[in-house]
Design a protein around this motif. Structure first.
Motif, mmCIF file in Angstrom:
data_model
loop_
_atom_site.group_PDB
_atom_site.id
_atom_site.type_symbol
_atom_site.label_atom_id
_atom_site.label_comp_id
_atom_site.label_asym_id
_atom_site.label_seq_id
_atom_site.Cartn_x
_atom_site.Cartn_y
_atom_site.Cartn_z
ATOM 1 N N ILE A 101 2.740 -0.591 -3.450
ATOM 2 C CA ILE A 101 3.957 -0.037 -2.854
ATOM 3 C C ILE A 101 3.846 -0.190 -1.345
ATOM 4 C CG2 ILE A 101 5.446 1.972 -2.592
ATOM 5 C CD1 ILE A 101 5.330 1.310 -5.443
ATOM 6 N N ASP A 102 4.790 -0.971 -0.800
ATOM 7 C CA ASP A 102 4.834 -1.279 0.628
ATOM 8 C C ASP A 102 5.589 -0.169 1.366
ATOM 9 O OD1 ASP A 102 4.475 -2.814 2.873
ATOM 10 O OD2 ASP A 102 5.730 -4.471 2.213
ATOM 11 N N ASP A 103 5.306 -0.003 2.646
ATOM 12 C CA ASP A 103 6.052 0.940 3.492
ATOM 13 C C ASP A 103 6.051 2.341 2.901
ATOM 14 O OD1 ASP A 103 6.630 -1.358 4.857
ATOM 15 O OD2 ASP A 103 8.753 -1.419 4.327
ATOM 16 N N PHE A 104 4.955 2.743 2.266
ATOM 17 C CA PHE A 104 4.973 4.019 1.566
ATOM 18 C C PHE A 104 5.226 5.173 2.536
ATOM 19 C CE2 PHE A 104 3.295 7.838 -0.432
ATOM 20 C CZ PHE A 104 4.034 7.818 -1.601
ATOM 21 N N ILE B 39 0.309 2.485 3.618
ATOM 22 C CA ILE B 39 0.881 3.441 4.580
ATOM 23 C C ILE B 39 1.686 2.664 5.608
ATOM 24 C CG2 ILE B 39 0.393 5.216 6.303
ATOM 25 C CD1 ILE B 39 -2.328 5.656 5.011
ATOM 26 N N ASP B 40 2.946 3.033 5.775
ATOM 27 C CA ASP B 40 3.818 2.315 6.696
ATOM 28 C C ASP B 40 3.318 2.413 8.136
ATOM 29 O OD1 ASP B 40 6.354 0.832 7.024
ATOM 30 O OD2 ASP B 40 6.767 2.477 8.410
ATOM 31 N N LYS B 41 3.546 1.347 8.886
ATOM 32 C CA LYS B 41 3.022 1.321 10.257
ATOM 33 C C LYS B 41 3.646 2.369 11.167
ATOM 34 C CE LYS B 41 5.572 -2.844 11.777
ATOM 35 N NZ LYS B 41 5.991 -3.460 10.507
ATOM 36 N N SER B 42 4.821 2.890 10.804
ATOM 37 C CA SER B 42 5.419 3.947 11.626
ATOM 38 C C SER B 42 4.558 5.212 11.639
ATOM 39 C CB SER B 42 6.834 4.271 11.135
ATOM 40 O OG SER B 42 6.803 4.747 9.812
ATOM 41 N N ALA C 51 -3.733 0.808 5.281
ATOM 42 C CA ALA C 51 -2.866 1.129 6.412
ATOM 43 C C ALA C 51 -2.451 -0.178 7.080
ATOM 44 C CB ALA C 51 -3.602 2.013 7.407
ATOM 45 N N GLU C 52 -1.175 -0.313 7.389
ATOM 46 C CA GLU C 52 -0.701 -1.514 8.092
ATOM 47 C C GLU C 52 -0.434 -1.172 9.551
ATOM 48 O OE1 GLU C 52 3.049 -2.828 6.345
ATOM 49 O OE2 GLU C 52 4.122 -1.228 7.361
ATOM 50 N N GLY C 53 -0.361 -2.189 10.381
ATOM 51 C CA GLY C 53 -0.025 -1.979 11.786
ATOM 52 C C GLY C 53 -1.140 -1.336 12.593
HETATM 53 CA CA CA Z 1 5.584 -2.170 6.237
#
Ligand code: CA
Ligand code: C2E
Ligand code: CA
Ligand code: CA
Length: 279
Positions: free
Chosen positions: A178-181, A201-204, A235-237
């Protein structure tokens, strides 16, 4: 004040027209871009936070526009989605990513898992499962080395159908994440019925780790939730050492971000894999 309102309104309309015109021009170009071979993929490493090892890559599409130069996916994926072009483009991405991953294996690199983004329309399409099967068969890539990234929005549109489709993908041996969770609306109770292996985990939420207690609470809650559901969490970003240490200390399993590497063309990714690992 009335006059100003009117002017604002005209200004707004002109802006809108410019945007619509820009969209139409891009859309026109999109239709032929596949045939003209204007798309390419770049690959961003995914790193194990505890060993520092690159275990996978995410494929990200770029459009080499003949007049405008390189265009990022945020500008054309929504258009491709609206127009339906995403189905053909998505299939190209899937096939290219599988073939590239198999090529790296043939060159003798340790096998990596390749992640491919699947947009809502693509995921809902009838033939998705067959398309994935064919991409694997034609490239000779084993299913365990492929992962599909889907967003919560994709799943929540039609929960039952989405879960059934995810199960078919899993049954093939392909992983799902699941992307942008945390940015969507999937209910926590639905989450446990998803046949997925990873939450991203979304980069925001990653951006202000070390600065925002709120984001730290969200990130560590997602990590805890994932682990209780026996899922891995990435975690992304991740851009700073501070973010990385927060994530590592809070038990996050994997990371992706400019701190380790930007998305790279295939030859550069191979160079990175060939270089001795730095911890
Ligand atoms: Ca994302
Ligand atoms: P995404 O799947 O959430 O991908 C993560 C985005 O974050 C990528 O942007 C990536 O280049 C960028 N990124 C990676 N590391 C960092 C970092 O440390 N800091 C920051 N600020 N950003 C980072 P990109 O490549 O522009 O892609 C944007 C979105 O376009 C993707 O978001 C995805 O939703 C979509 N997309 C990209 N390729 C494809 C594709 O082949 N198919 C579909 N359907 N969508 C795609
Ligand atoms: Ca993604
Ligand atoms: Ca995204």
């Amino acid at each position: 004040a009335k006059d100003m309102g009117k002017n604002n309104c005209q200004f707004y309309t002109r802006e809108m027209n410019a945007t619509i015109e820009e969209k139409l021009v891009l859309l026109e170009g999109l239709r032929s871009a596949l045939d003209e071979g204007q798309f390419r993929l770049v690959y961003q490493p995914k790193v194990d936070l505890h060993t520092g090892r690159v275990f996978g890559v995410e494929a990200l599409v770029r459009w080499e526009h003949p007049e405008q130069g390189v265009i990022g996916p945020d500008r054309f994926i929504p258009l491709a989605e609206e127009s339906g072009i995403i189905v053909a483009l998505g299939e190209w991405v899937l096939r290219t990513a599988c073939a590239q991953n198999r090529a790296w294996q043939d060159q003798g690199f340790a096998p990596l898992r390749i992640s491919v983004n699947v947009s809502p329309r693509q995921f809902e399409e009838q033939l998705l499962v067959q398309r994935v099967q064919r991409a694997l068969a034609d490239s000779g890539l084993a299913a365990q080395w492929l992962e599909l990234e889907v967003t919560e929005g994709v799943i929540m549109r039609d929960l039952q159908q989405a879960v059934a489709k995810m199960a078919q993908v899993r049954a093939m041996g392909v992983s799902l994440s699941i992307d942008d969770f945390g940015t969507g609306y999937s209910s926590l109770s639905a989450l446990k019925s998803f046949p997925i292996s990873t939450l991203k985990i979304d980069k925001s939420f990653v951006r202000d780790l070390g600065r925002s207690m709120g984001d730290e609470a969200i990130a560590s809650s997602i990590i805890g939730l994932a682990h209780r559901l026996k899922l891995r969490v990435i975690a992304e970003g991740v851009e700073t050492e501070q973010q990385r240490s927060f994530l590592r200390e809070n038990g996050c399993d994997e990371m992706q971000g400019y701190l380790f590497s930007r998305p790279l063309p295939p030859e550069q990714l191979a160079q990175l894999l060939a270089a001795p690992a730095v911890k």
